[in-house]
Design a protein around this motif. Structure first.
Motif, mmCIF file in Angstrom:
data_model
loop_
_atom_site.group_PDB
_atom_site.id
_atom_site.type_symbol
_atom_site.label_atom_id
_atom_site.label_comp_id
_atom_site.label_asym_id
_atom_site.label_seq_id
_atom_site.Cartn_x
_atom_site.Cartn_y
_atom_site.Cartn_z
ATOM 1 N N GLN A 240 -3.280 19.886 -38.195
ATOM 2 C CA GLN A 240 -4.074 20.272 -39.358
ATOM 3 C C GLN A 240 -5.245 21.163 -38.971
ATOM 4 O OE1 GLN A 240 -5.222 16.618 -41.260
ATOM 5 N NE2 GLN A 240 -3.139 15.826 -41.209
ATOM 6 N N GLU A 241 -5.871 20.826 -37.810
ATOM 7 C CA GLU A 241 -7.076 21.559 -37.413
ATOM 8 C C GLU A 241 -7.448 21.169 -35.989
ATOM 9 O OE1 GLU A 241 -11.579 22.114 -39.188
ATOM 10 O OE2 GLU A 241 -10.464 20.311 -39.694
ATOM 11 N N GLU A 242 -7.884 22.149 -35.193
ATOM 12 C CA GLU A 242 -8.323 21.817 -33.837
ATOM 13 C C GLU A 242 -9.570 20.946 -33.927
ATOM 14 O OE1 GLU A 242 -9.415 25.035 -31.247
ATOM 15 O OE2 GLU A 242 -11.051 25.666 -32.533
ATOM 16 N N ALA A 243 -9.814 20.181 -32.854
ATOM 17 C CA ALA A 243 -10.952 19.271 -32.873
ATOM 18 C C ALA A 243 -11.382 18.942 -31.456
ATOM 19 C CB ALA A 243 -10.591 17.986 -33.613
ATOM 20 N N TYR A 244 -12.646 18.578 -31.311
ATOM 21 C CA TYR A 244 -13.102 18.039 -30.036
ATOM 22 C C TYR A 244 -12.876 16.531 -30.091
ATOM 23 C CZ TYR A 244 -17.488 16.916 -32.485
ATOM 24 O OH TYR A 244 -18.413 16.430 -33.360
ATOM 25 N N VAL B 253 -5.104 9.610 -24.111
ATOM 26 C CA VAL B 253 -3.981 10.186 -24.866
ATOM 27 C C VAL B 253 -4.099 11.709 -24.872
ATOM 28 C CG1 VAL B 253 -2.914 10.363 -27.166
ATOM 29 C CG2 VAL B 253 -3.632 8.135 -26.290
ATOM 30 N N LEU B 254 -5.300 12.215 -25.128
ATOM 31 C CA LEU B 254 -5.509 13.671 -25.109
ATOM 32 C C LEU B 254 -5.197 14.257 -23.735
ATOM 33 C CD1 LEU B 254 -8.779 13.979 -27.212
ATOM 34 C CD2 LEU B 254 -6.518 14.915 -27.813
ATOM 35 N N THR B 255 -5.632 13.577 -22.696
ATOM 36 C CA THR B 255 -5.365 14.045 -21.332
ATOM 37 C C THR B 255 -3.866 14.105 -21.060
ATOM 38 O OG1 THR B 255 -7.472 13.145 -20.554
ATOM 39 C CG2 THR B 255 -5.778 13.547 -18.886
ATOM 40 N N ARG B 256 -3.148 13.064 -21.464
ATOM 41 C CA ARG B 256 -1.694 13.035 -21.251
ATOM 42 C C ARG B 256 -0.997 14.112 -22.070
ATOM 43 N NH1 ARG B 256 -0.699 8.160 -22.690
ATOM 44 N NH2 ARG B 256 0.452 8.510 -24.606
ATOM 45 N N SER C 262 -6.513 23.209 -24.603
ATOM 46 C CA SER C 262 -7.941 22.966 -24.834
ATOM 47 C C SER C 262 -8.743 24.196 -24.440
ATOM 48 C CB SER C 262 -8.409 21.756 -24.018
ATOM 49 O OG SER C 262 -8.315 22.009 -22.642
ATOM 50 N N ARG C 263 -9.958 24.235 -24.958
ATOM 51 C CA ARG C 263 -10.894 25.294 -24.617
ATOM 52 C C ARG C 263 -12.298 24.713 -24.702
ATOM 53 N NH1 ARG C 263 -13.110 28.145 -29.285
ATOM 54 N NH2 ARG C 263 -12.383 27.130 -31.181
ATOM 55 N N LEU C 264 -13.171 25.181 -23.823
ATOM 56 C CA LEU C 264 -14.561 24.732 -23.843
ATOM 57 C C LEU C 264 -15.377 25.635 -24.750
ATOM 58 C CD1 LEU C 264 -15.271 23.840 -20.105
ATOM 59 C CD2 LEU C 264 -15.088 22.281 -22.045
ATOM 60 N N VAL C 265 -16.214 25.031 -25.572
ATOM 61 C CA VAL C 265 -17.076 25.775 -26.488
ATOM 62 C C VAL C 265 -18.513 25.340 -26.211
ATOM 63 C CG1 VAL C 265 -17.650 26.176 -28.908
ATOM 64 C CG2 VAL C 265 -15.257 25.901 -28.223
ATOM 65 N N ARG D 294 -18.389 21.444 -25.538
ATOM 66 C CA ARG D 294 -17.376 20.545 -26.094
ATOM 67 C C ARG D 294 -16.000 21.100 -25.782
ATOM 68 N NH1 ARG D 294 -19.877 19.241 -32.060
ATOM 69 N NH2 ARG D 294 -21.314 17.651 -31.354
ATOM 70 N N LYS D 295 -15.087 20.191 -25.483
ATOM 71 C CA LYS D 295 -13.708 20.574 -25.223
ATOM 72 C C LYS D 295 -12.925 20.412 -26.528
ATOM 73 C CE LYS D 295 -10.146 19.820 -21.732
ATOM 74 N NZ LYS D 295 -9.778 19.006 -20.548
ATOM 75 N N TYR D 296 -12.463 21.526 -27.069
ATOM 76 C CA TYR D 296 -11.689 21.517 -28.310
ATOM 77 C C TYR D 296 -10.205 21.521 -27.974
ATOM 78 C CZ TYR D 296 -15.562 22.168 -31.519
ATOM 79 O OH TYR D 296 -16.698 21.980 -32.275
#
Length: 144
Positions: free
Chosen positions: A24-28, A52-55, A64-67, A75-77
């Motif tokens: 639905q939408e990227e998120a940190y 879970v995110l790491t796996r 992911s991307r750092l903002v 923050r890692k999105y």
């Protein structure tokens, strides 16, 4: 509402729910925790979500991307990757099939107002059957 959710059930479906939320939408990370809590996973913690995110990232299902942030550390999105989109579609189909099967089996179970319920097992009751411990057990070879 029912009793607290079984953590093992959540563990099994959480990766799929994370993929669905990221579709639905990227998120940190913490923003994703808040979103999933608002969806009904009230007891979800960051300590449960981050592994879970790491796996999912390691499996290539999310990127992911750092903002940079003016108010603290970057923050890692996270966002869904193309393979993640395909994986989500497959998991959603598998989930729907499992729900249909589960509903079919669970719909045959009487409600709590009919307990104690002893299912008919098609044979003579045994001494360990609930509600039948005092029932007479036929002698081998039939009645005498």
């Amino acid at each position: 509402m029912a009793d607290a959710r079984d953590p093992q059930l959540l563990k099994g479906v959480l990766p799929m729910l994370v993929l669905a939320a990221l579709a639905q939408e990227e998120a940190y990370g913490y923003g994703l925790v808040v979103r999933l809590r608002e969806a009904g996973l009230d007891e979800l913690s960051t300590g449960t979500l981050y592994p879970v995110l790491t796996r999912l990232e390691r499996e290539g299902l999310v990127t992911s991307r750092l903002v940079r942030s003016d108010s603290g550390p970057a923050r890692k999105y996270y966002r869904l990757s193309a393979p993640g989109t395909l994986a989500l579609a497959g998991r959603r189909d598998a989930w729907r099939d499992l729900v249909r099967t589960s509903e079919g089996l669970l719909s045959a179970v009487p409600g709590p107002d009919t307990y104690p319920y002893v299912p008919d097992r098609g044979g003579p009751p045994g001494p360990d059957d609930p509600g039948t411990a005092l029932a007479p057990v036929p002698a081998p070879g039939g009645p005498r």
